[in-house]
Design an enzyme around this catalytic site. Structure first.
Site, PDB file in Angstrom:
ATOM      1  CD  GLU A 174      -2.819  -0.999   2.248  1.00  0.00           C
ATOM      2  OE1 GLU A 174      -3.012  -0.039   2.866  1.00  0.00           O
ATOM      3  OE2 GLU A 174      -4.028  -2.097   2.401  1.00  0.00           O
ATOM      4  CD  GLU A 372      -3.463  -5.771   4.293  1.00  0.00           C
ATOM      5  OE1 GLU A 372      -4.135  -4.810   4.559  1.00  0.00           O
ATOM      6  OE2 GLU A 372      -2.339  -5.712   4.228  1.00  0.00           O
TER       7      GLU A 372
HETATM    8  C1  FCB Z   1      -4.258  -2.121   5.486  1.00  0.00           C
HETATM    9  C2  FCB Z   1      -2.944  -2.057   6.023  1.00  0.00           C
HETATM   10  C3  FCB Z   1      -3.084  -3.259   7.207  1.00  0.00           C
HETATM   11  C4  FCB Z   1      -4.119  -3.093   8.058  1.00  0.00           C
HETATM   12  C5  FCB Z   1      -5.518  -2.989   7.512  1.00  0.00           C
HETATM   13  C6  FCB Z   1      -6.575  -2.769   8.211  1.00  0.00           C
HETATM   14  O1  FCB Z   1      -4.325  -0.743   4.875  1.00  0.00           O
HETATM   15  O2  FCB Z   1      -2.316  -2.696   4.953  1.00  0.00           O
HETATM   16  O3  FCB Z   1      -1.650  -3.125   8.026  1.00  0.00           O
HETATM   17  O4  FCB Z   1      -3.877  -2.122   8.953  1.00  0.00           O
HETATM   18  O5  FCB Z   1      -5.406  -1.997   6.596  1.00  0.00           O
END
Ligand code: FCB
Length: 471
Positions: A174, A372
């Protein structure tokens, strides 16, 4: 958008070989912040400044993964997951950011990676999940090119040591957050507020990605290793798709949020509209001749982190200094329909489908993984007949809907090969500290005891059968 019963489906089967994993990040779980030669990172500095993190929380101890590797890897194994996505803390490897190598840091990650392999779990490694060594920030951080070259040095050191074992190498997690939350709004470390600084950070993160890939490819020895980058690509809709002004607001945000990263990384150029929309801030002369070729290295997997959607419209001009997106002066966010998670993020499984399809259409040659996806809810540990449990039906529901959405994307032709739940365990949620629980495993912060939530048991069934269980 939003919850529709349409996504409450069970019984769908994922293709054989589909990867079910879980993800974590070093600073959020490890603790041991000053042990075995680890240097300070920007998150150590930032979290120790009162007011930056909710409740004054820091990652000093976190959930003590550093001392609980075996127990936690057993947990991953008991969930039946075929892959685990971890990040490596740069300041454990090169405490000063460059130069002297800390052997204890390399040995620690070697232990983690070997522990995974011994349990039949593929290690998926991210090199940068936001913990920049503080000495590099002191010299300008991501606003300078020097940091990109330092990252390449770090990638080479890690790649040399673990390159015969790691299955997937991910350069950045990210970079949107690192650049805009770190350098524009200041909500994240290093907490700076500079529009030009944030745009420089965008470029130097992209450059770091490319330079690291060049170094990794020289030293990685595992023949089937894959290379990737994870972006939190945003699924943004125009409030009124028939209104060209709203469509243009969406275009503008799409350039800043998504294409500022994917176009250079995957195509070798910066979008013309991005340069135009930000020309009152910078002429982008920090992009030097040859940089785009360096950034645009071949990769195998596009990683996507997805949580919720956004909707924008054209609004009146507002000052942008100190806001997240440099130069987006006339873009106004529209409230999303609920329900919402504890983060206030809307639950929108359709958004994941739309994003996967859109990404595949724009960049059709890449394999895609959802690196994620998950949700924070207010969890409560209860004891029933002497057994500790956490009933988290909302999280089970969230996971089910998003996995159904992912399944539909596969059926629509998206080459989606894996899904990683965020997160394996509750942990340090950045500026929110320990107040937000994203784990499928509950952590009692007083005792560090781990307890599988109902969502973990549900996910375990999915991993075992490849079939979406009933919620
Ligand atoms: C993302 C991050 C991760 C976590 C989630 C909820 O932006 O990559 O580390 O904090 O959000």
């Amino acid at each position: 958008m939003g919850i529709t019963d349409d996504f409450r489906v069970s019984g769908l089967k994922f293709p054989d070989g589909f990867v079910f994993g879980a993800a974590t990040a070093a600073y959020q779980i490890e603790g041991a912040a000053t042990e075995d030669g680890r240097g300070p990172s920007i998150w150590d500095t930032f979290s120790h400044v009162p007011g930056n993190v909710e409740n004054g929380d820091t990652g000093d101890v976190a959930i003590d993964f550093y001392h609980r590797v075996d127990e936690d890897l057993d947990l991953v194994k008991s969930l039946g997951l075929s892959a685990y996505r971890l990040s490596i803390a740069w300041p454990r490897i090169l405490p000063a950011g460059t130069g002297e190598i800390n052997e204890a840091g390399l040995a620690f990650y070697e232990k983690v990676v070997d522990g995974l392999i011994a349990r039949g779990i593929e290690p998926i490694v991210t090199l940068y999940h936001w913990d920049l060594p503080q000495p590099l920030e002191d010299r300008g951080g991501w606003t300078t090119r020097e940091t990109s070259y330092a990252f390449a040095e770090y990638a080479r050191v890690v790649g040399r040591r673990l390159g015969d074992r790691v299955a997937v190498w991910t350069t950045l997690n990210e970079p949107w957050c690192s650049a805009y939350l770190g350098y524009a709004s200041g909500n994240h470390a290093p907490g700076r507020r500079s529009e030009i600084g944030a745009l420089q950070a965008v470029h130097h993160l992209n450059l770091a990605h490319g330079l690291a890939l060049i170094e990794l490819r020289k030293v990685v020895k595992r023949p089937d290793a894959k290379f990737s980058v994870t972006n939190n690509l945003a699924m943004t809709y125009a409030a009124d798709p028939a209104n060209p002004e709203d469509v243009d607001a969406k275009r503008q945000l799409d350039a800043l949020q998504n294409r500022a990263f994917t176009d250079p990384q995957l195509r070798g150029f910066y979008p013309h509209d991005l340069l135009m929309d930000t020309k009152h801030i910078t002429d982008w002369s920090f992009v030097q001749d040859g940089d785009l070729e360096l950034i645009n290295q071949p990769i195998d997997i596009v990683g996507i982190n997805y949580y919720c959607t956004g909707t924008v419209r054209r609004g009146p001009e507002h000052p942008t200094e100190g806001t997240v997106h440099p130069g987006a002066a006339c873009v106004e966010s529209v409230e999303q329909p609920g329900p919402y998670t504890e983060m206030g993020w809307n639950v929108a499984p359709q958004g994941l489908y739309d994003l996967l399809v859109a990404t595949h259409e724009a960049y059709p040659e890449f394999e895609i993984m959802v690196t994620e996806n998950g949700a924070a809810y207010r969890d409560e540990l209860v004891e029933e007949d002497g057994v500790k449990r956490v009933h988290d039906p909302e999280r089970v529901d969230y996971l089910q809907r998003h996995l159904v959405s992912a399944h539909r994307a596969i059926e629509a032709g998206v080459p989606l090969t894996g899904y990683f739940a965020w997160s394996l365990m509750d942990n340090f949620e950045w500026a929110f500290g320990y107040s937000k629980r994203f784990g499928i495993v509950y952590v009692d912060y007083a005792t560090q005891e781990r307890t599988k939530k109902d969502s973990a048991l549900w996910y375990e069934k999915l991993a075992e059968t490849g079939v979406i269980p009933e919620a």
